[in-house]
Design a protein around this motif. Structure first.
Motif, PDB file in Angstrom:
ATOM      1  N   VAL A 478       0.848  -1.183   0.000  1.00 57.83           N
ATOM      2  CA  VAL A 478       0.000   0.000   0.000  1.00 57.83           C
ATOM      3  C   VAL A 478       0.887   1.237   0.000  1.00 57.83           C
ATOM      4  CG1 VAL A 478      -1.775  -1.186   1.342  1.00 57.83           C
ATOM      5  CG2 VAL A 478      -0.040   0.172   2.525  1.00 57.83           C
ATOM      6  N   GLN A 479       0.251   2.369  -0.297  1.00 59.30           N
ATOM      7  CA  GLN A 479       0.991   3.604  -0.082  1.00 59.30           C
ATOM      8  C   GLN A 479       0.310   4.375   1.025  1.00 59.30           C
ATOM      9  OE1 GLN A 479       0.663   7.392  -1.949  1.00 59.30           O
ATOM     10  NE2 GLN A 479       2.701   7.197  -2.824  1.00 59.30           N
ATOM     11  N   PHE A 480       1.043   4.611   2.085  1.00 58.12           N
ATOM     12  CA  PHE A 480       0.537   5.469   3.129  1.00 58.12           C
ATOM     13  C   PHE A 480       0.828   6.890   2.678  1.00 58.12           C
ATOM     14  CE2 PHE A 480       1.341   1.831   6.260  1.00 58.12           C
ATOM     15  CZ  PHE A 480       0.006   1.465   6.281  1.00 58.12           C
ATOM     16  N   GLU A 481      -0.235   7.638   2.462  1.00 61.57           N
ATOM     17  CA  GLU A 481      -0.065   8.964   1.879  1.00 61.57           C
ATOM     18  C   GLU A 481       0.845   9.837   2.725  1.00 61.57           C
ATOM     19  OE1 GLU A 481      -3.604  10.292  -0.775  1.00 61.57           O
ATOM     20  OE2 GLU A 481      -4.458   9.498   1.079  1.00 61.57           O
ATOM     21  N   ARG A 482       1.735  10.487   2.080  1.00 60.45           N
ATOM     22  CA  ARG A 482       2.724  11.391   2.674  1.00 60.45           C
ATOM     23  C   ARG A 482       3.761  10.665   3.531  1.00 60.45           C
ATOM     24  NH1 ARG A 482       2.045  16.574   4.606  1.00 60.45           N
ATOM     25  NH2 ARG A 482       1.601  15.644   6.612  1.00 60.45           N
ATOM     26  N   VAL A 483       3.709   9.351   3.558  1.00 62.48           N
ATOM     27  CA  VAL A 483       4.686   8.593   4.337  1.00 62.48           C
ATOM     28  C   VAL A 483       5.539   7.742   3.404  1.00 62.48           C
ATOM     29  CG1 VAL A 483       5.010   6.812   6.098  1.00 62.48           C
ATOM     30  CG2 VAL A 483       3.232   8.562   6.386  1.00 62.48           C
ATOM     31  N   GLY A 484       4.866   6.944   2.611  1.00 63.83           N
ATOM     32  CA  GLY A 484       5.607   6.119   1.678  1.00 63.83           C
ATOM     33  C   GLY A 484       4.952   4.760   1.507  1.00 63.83           C
ATOM     34  N   PHE A 485       5.575   3.935   0.694  1.00 62.91           N
ATOM     35  CA  PHE A 485       5.034   2.615   0.426  1.00 62.91           C
ATOM     36  C   PHE A 485       5.391   1.673   1.562  1.00 62.91           C
ATOM     37  CE2 PHE A 485       5.484   4.685  -3.629  1.00 62.91           C
ATOM     38  CZ  PHE A 485       4.290   4.376  -4.268  1.00 62.91           C
ATOM     39  N   ALA A 486       4.527   0.699   1.753  1.00 63.94           N
ATOM     40  CA  ALA A 486       4.775  -0.270   2.808  1.00 63.94           C
ATOM     41  C   ALA A 486       4.154  -1.596   2.416  1.00 63.94           C
ATOM     42  CB  ALA A 486       4.181   0.209   4.120  1.00 63.94           C
ATOM     43  N   ARG A 487       4.781  -2.645   2.902  1.00 60.71           N
ATOM     44  CA  ARG A 487       4.221  -3.976   2.669  1.00 60.71           C
ATOM     45  C   ARG A 487       3.570  -4.445   3.964  1.00 60.71           C
ATOM     46  NH1 ARG A 487       6.040  -8.456   4.250  1.00 60.71           N
ATOM     47  NH2 ARG A 487       5.072 -10.371   3.556  1.00 60.71           N
ATOM     48  N   ILE A 488       2.301  -4.802   3.867  1.00 56.86           N
ATOM     49  CA  ILE A 488       1.583  -5.264   5.048  1.00 56.86           C
ATOM     50  C   ILE A 488       2.039  -6.679   5.371  1.00 56.86           C
ATOM     51  CG2 ILE A 488      -0.678  -5.692   6.054  1.00 56.86           C
ATOM     52  CD1 ILE A 488      -0.015  -2.731   5.256  1.00 56.86           C
ATOM     53  N   ASP A 489       2.524  -6.835   6.582  1.00 58.13           N
ATOM     54  CA  ASP A 489       3.096  -8.130   6.962  1.00 58.13           C
ATOM     55  C   ASP A 489       2.182  -8.866   7.929  1.00 58.13           C
ATOM     56  OD1 ASP A 489       5.838  -9.623   6.729  1.00 58.13           O
ATOM     57  OD2 ASP A 489       5.242  -9.776   8.842  1.00 58.13           O
ATOM     58  N   GLY A 490       1.728  -8.151   8.968  1.00 54.27           N
ATOM     59  CA  GLY A 490       0.872  -8.797   9.957  1.00 54.27           C
ATOM     60  C   GLY A 490      -0.413  -8.000  10.136  1.00 54.27           C
ATOM     61  N   THR A 491      -1.531  -8.709  10.324  1.00 48.81           N
ATOM     62  CA  THR A 491      -2.817  -8.029  10.386  1.00 48.81           C
ATOM     63  C   THR A 491      -3.464  -8.192  11.757  1.00 48.81           C
ATOM     64  OG1 THR A 491      -3.886  -9.996   9.516  1.00 48.81           O
ATOM     65  CG2 THR A 491      -3.215  -8.331   7.931  1.00 48.81           C
ATOM     66  N   GLY A 492      -2.678  -8.456  12.751  1.00 50.62           N
ATOM     67  CA  GLY A 492      -3.226  -8.732  14.086  1.00 50.62           C
ATOM     68  C   GLY A 492      -3.765  -7.497  14.786  1.00 50.62           C
ATOM     69  N   GLU A 493      -3.886  -7.643  16.076  1.00 51.97           N
ATOM     70  CA  GLU A 493      -4.397  -6.572  16.941  1.00 51.97           C
ATOM     71  C   GLU A 493      -3.681  -5.272  16.638  1.00 51.97           C
ATOM     72  OE1 GLU A 493      -7.196  -5.699  19.973  1.00 51.97           O
ATOM     73  OE2 GLU A 493      -6.853  -7.446  18.687  1.00 51.97           O
ATOM     74  N   THR A 494      -2.332  -5.373  16.644  1.00 52.78           N
ATOM     75  CA  THR A 494      -1.529  -4.270  16.134  1.00 52.78           C
ATOM     76  C   THR A 494      -0.914  -4.764  14.838  1.00 52.78           C
ATOM     77  OG1 THR A 494      -1.016  -3.391  18.323  1.00 52.78           O
ATOM     78  CG2 THR A 494       0.471  -2.805  16.518  1.00 52.78           C
ATOM     79  N   ALA A 495      -1.291  -4.158  13.757  1.00 54.40           N
ATOM     80  CA  ALA A 495      -0.802  -4.605  12.458  1.00 54.40           C
ATOM     81  C   ALA A 495       0.670  -4.261  12.312  1.00 54.40           C
ATOM     82  CB  ALA A 495      -1.602  -3.939  11.347  1.00 54.40           C
ATOM     83  N   VAL A 496       1.351  -5.001  11.440  1.00 50.73           N
ATOM     84  CA  VAL A 496       2.758  -4.731  11.178  1.00 50.73           C
ATOM     85  C   VAL A 496       2.935  -4.466   9.697  1.00 50.73           C
ATOM     86  CG1 VAL A 496       5.092  -5.670  11.201  1.00 50.73           C
ATOM     87  CG2 VAL A 496       3.537  -6.180  13.092  1.00 50.73           C
ATOM     88  N   ALA A 497       3.560  -3.338   9.411  1.00 47.26           N
ATOM     89  CA  ALA A 497       3.844  -3.000   8.022  1.00 47.26           C
ATOM     90  C   ALA A 497       5.332  -2.705   7.903  1.00 47.26           C
ATOM     91  CB  ALA A 497       3.029  -1.788   7.594  1.00 47.26           C
ATOM     92  N   TYR A 498       5.920  -3.140   6.802  1.00 44.48           N
ATOM     93  CA  TYR A 498       7.326  -2.838   6.568  1.00 44.48           C
ATOM     94  C   TYR A 498       7.436  -1.693   5.583  1.00 44.48           C
ATOM     95  CZ  TYR A 498       8.885  -6.795   9.237  1.00 44.48           C
ATOM     96  OH  TYR A 498       9.146  -7.647  10.272  1.00 44.48           O
ATOM     97  N   PHE A 499       8.168  -0.698   5.988  1.00 47.02           N
ATOM     98  CA  PHE A 499       8.373   0.457   5.125  1.00 47.02           C
ATOM     99  C   PHE A 499       9.205   0.029   3.919  1.00 47.02           C
ATOM    100  CE2 PHE A 499      10.812   4.346   4.014  1.00 47.02           C
ATOM    101  CZ  PHE A 499       9.743   5.161   3.685  1.00 47.02           C
ATOM    102  N   THR A 500       8.725   0.341   2.734  1.00 47.40           N
ATOM    103  CA  THR A 500       9.455  -0.043   1.529  1.00 47.40           C
ATOM    104  C   THR A 500      10.386   1.100   1.114  1.00 47.40           C
ATOM    105  OG1 THR A 500       7.492  -1.290   0.845  1.00 47.40           O
ATOM    106  CG2 THR A 500       9.203  -0.934  -0.806  1.00 47.40           C
ATOM    107  N   HIS A 501       9.802   2.191   0.738  1.00 45.38           N
ATOM    108  CA  HIS A 501      10.533   3.416   0.395  1.00 45.38           C
ATOM    109  C   HIS A 501       9.505   4.489   0.149  1.00 45.38           C
ATOM    110  CE1 HIS A 501       9.264   2.379  -3.628  1.00 45.38           C
ATOM    111  NE2 HIS A 501       9.923   1.230  -3.559  1.00 45.38           N
TER     112      HIS A 501
END
Length: 502
Positions: A478-501
RNA sequence: GGGCCUGUGGUCUAGCUGGUUAUGACACCGCCUUUUCACGGCGGAGGUCCGGAGUUCGAAUCUCCGCGGGCCCA
């Protein structure tokens, strides 16, 4: 006379020769240079050690060879070079297989050198028979001294029969580790000491090999030369660090009267801020400095995959670098640009609010914002984000000192600070108003509605919140607007996303 | 100690059988577009082609000598 004048004069004086001399030399370089000596198709290889997962350095070799297979057709052989038990990690076999699958190479067959020891022994024997090799029982230090003085060691004068007899004894286990080895007779006066009578086999008993029951191990120059011939390699593309090995292997080819493949050696590649050495990465993992082989600070392919780097981006980046012999410094920016070309059009846009600060907004009834999933593309639909009176805003925006903002896709607000408390006031819907005030247009999320999300970056984690839809399914980019692209890794209670660039 | 490879803007790269305003990409800056600091469009800045000497009318391109980086024997 200027260049143009000369050209014009020559055109008048000798028009027939003019064309040949001043002919515009234009050849659009599309990708890699052609390989010489291609007949019908090529046979090439990718030959990693199973000592750990594959990294960017491996990817360069793998993709470069793959590109030529694609261009010319032929066979692409994956050769697992596991003849040295000291450089085999049993777990790496699977990792290498996975990494190759990720790259999407057009491998036509896979072989394991550990299955082929008897072939290597046969070639060793043939070399001895031809008078090209001998069993050396000298101490390593002593041999080195002799070699430096271009002097033969006593073993070198063995007859082929004697050498064969000694080799058989080696195979039967008559010698302990370090007591005997097979050397190729090259040229003791060779100006390059690295070429002088290099070793082909050694006795090795201290480090057992999971897949091999042997006391005599071939050294890489022997096994590589043998397999390059036996597998019919036409072209070999590998790193410059193998130039000396290529020359050594050519000695073997000539002894055996084999056709020598065409070699290409590309330059060394450093990568800014990254350790590529497998042993150093392993040490870092053991000491808990890194979380594992896919720690995003590492240059492994699995680390890149985790961050959302696409294999095609890596391919495009290494193809652009090409096969030049100059040592280069690989830059992430370069790779990121290639990656963005690929992922931008597919990545839906979402809000992610880093370090969220709650702010109550006065003066507006609840409404629902509609934001496009992809700017300019109605067909991809809208996200609906409810405004309920209180929003979460990025801390750094509030800390910037600005007090007038446009909440993207919602309305304008004015920030009021009272006794250290932050309050927002509705300041109208007019976008033009926000523009004329040069108000920052920032992302926001409703409190309670949004999903906690940790954004993992090499420099450190950022905790925040995002739209629930953004983290609905893992392994999406996904692209988090004004932040950058990220790959969603975990969708749990607290989701985990890895910043791509960015 | 010996041998080998290599040196073009911040990074990558083209050119390198001598004659180009030294190519393109990324990054950077500006403008346009745009409810993102994304994407797209236009423009800009940025290079002693590692240095020196030589060959030549002319050298990034050829030769030699240095220097820097890298690799091999370890």
């Amino acid at each position: 006379m200027s260049a143009d004048d000369r050209e014009q004069t020559l055109q008048k004086l000798a028009p027939d020769q003019y064309a040949g001399i001043f002919e515009k030399k234009e050849k659009k370089k599309t990708g890699l240079p052609d390989l010489p000596g291609v007949k019908d198709g090529v046979v090439m290889r990718f030959a990693p050690n199973p000592s750990g997962p594959l990294h960017l350095g491996h990817a360069r070799a793998a993709f470069l060879n793959d590109e030529y297979i694609r261009r010319y057709g032929g066979r692409y052989i994956l050769r697992i070079e596991d003849t040295d038990p000291k450089r085999v990690d049993p777990e790496a076999y699977d990792m290498v297989r996975e990494d190759i699958a990720w790259m999407g190479l057009s491998i036509s067959e896979t072989i394991f050198q550990s299955d082929r020891f008897s072939l290597y022994y046969d070639i060793g024997k043939e070399l001895i028979r031809r008078g090209g090799a001998y069993v050396c029982r000298c101490d390593n230090e002593a041999f080195r001294d002799l070699k430096m003085h271009k002097t033969a060691c006593p073993c070198r004068s063995q007859s082929p029969e004697e050498a064969m007899d000694l080799f058989e004894q080696m195979l039967e286990g008559a010698f302990a580790e370090g007591e005997a080895g097979v050397r190729l007779k090259t040229d003791l006066t060779h100006p390059d000491p690295a070429m002088r009578d290099f070793p082909l086999f050694r006795v090795l008993t201290s480090t057992p090999h999971e897949r091999v029951d042997a006391v005599v191990y071939p050294l890489m120059n022997l096994s590589v030369a043998a397999d390059d011939h036996l597998l019919g390699m036409t072209h070999v593309i590998r790193g410059k660090d193998h130039i000396a090995n290529t020359r050594r292997q050519e000695f073997i080819f000539r002894y055996m009267d084999w056709d020598i493949p065409v070699y290409r050696h590309y330059g060394r590649m450093g990568i800014e801020g990254v350790v590529l050495s497998t042993s150093q990465m392993r040490a870092g993992i053991l000491s808990n400095e890194y979380s594992g082989w896919d720690d995003i600070r590492l240059g492994t392919l699995r680390a890149m995959a985790r961050r959302g780097i696409q294999p095609e981006a890596v391919r495009n980046a290494v193809v652009e670098i090409g096969t030049g012999e100059t040592d280069i410094q690989f830059s992430w920016e370069n790779l990121f640009a290639k990656n963005k070309e690929i992922i931008d059009k597919d990545a839906d846009r979402f809000f992610f609010v880093p370090d969220p600060v709650p702010v109550t907004i006065k003066g507006c009834r609840p409404v629902t914002a509609k934001a496009m999933r992809y700017p300019g593309d109605e067909a991809r639909g809208y996200r609906e984000i409810p405004f309920t009176g209180s929003v979460l805003l990025p801390a750094d925006e509030l800390a910037s000192g600005a007090d007038y903002f446009r909440l993207k896709d919602l309305f304008n607000i004015r920030i009021v600070r009272e006794d250290g408390n932050l309050l927002g006031e509705y300041a109208g819907d007019d976008l033009q108003e926000a523009r004329s005030r040069k108000a920052p247009i920032i992302q926001w999320l409703p409190e309670g509605w949004s999903h906690p999300c940790t954004l993992k970056r090499p420099e450190g984690d950022v905790s925040g919140v995002c739209e629930p839809e953004a983290v609905a399914s893992p392994d999406t980019i996904v692209q988090f607007e004004r932040v950058g692209f990220a790959r969603i890794d975990g969708t749990g209670e607290t989701a985990v996303a890895y910043f791509t660039h960015r």
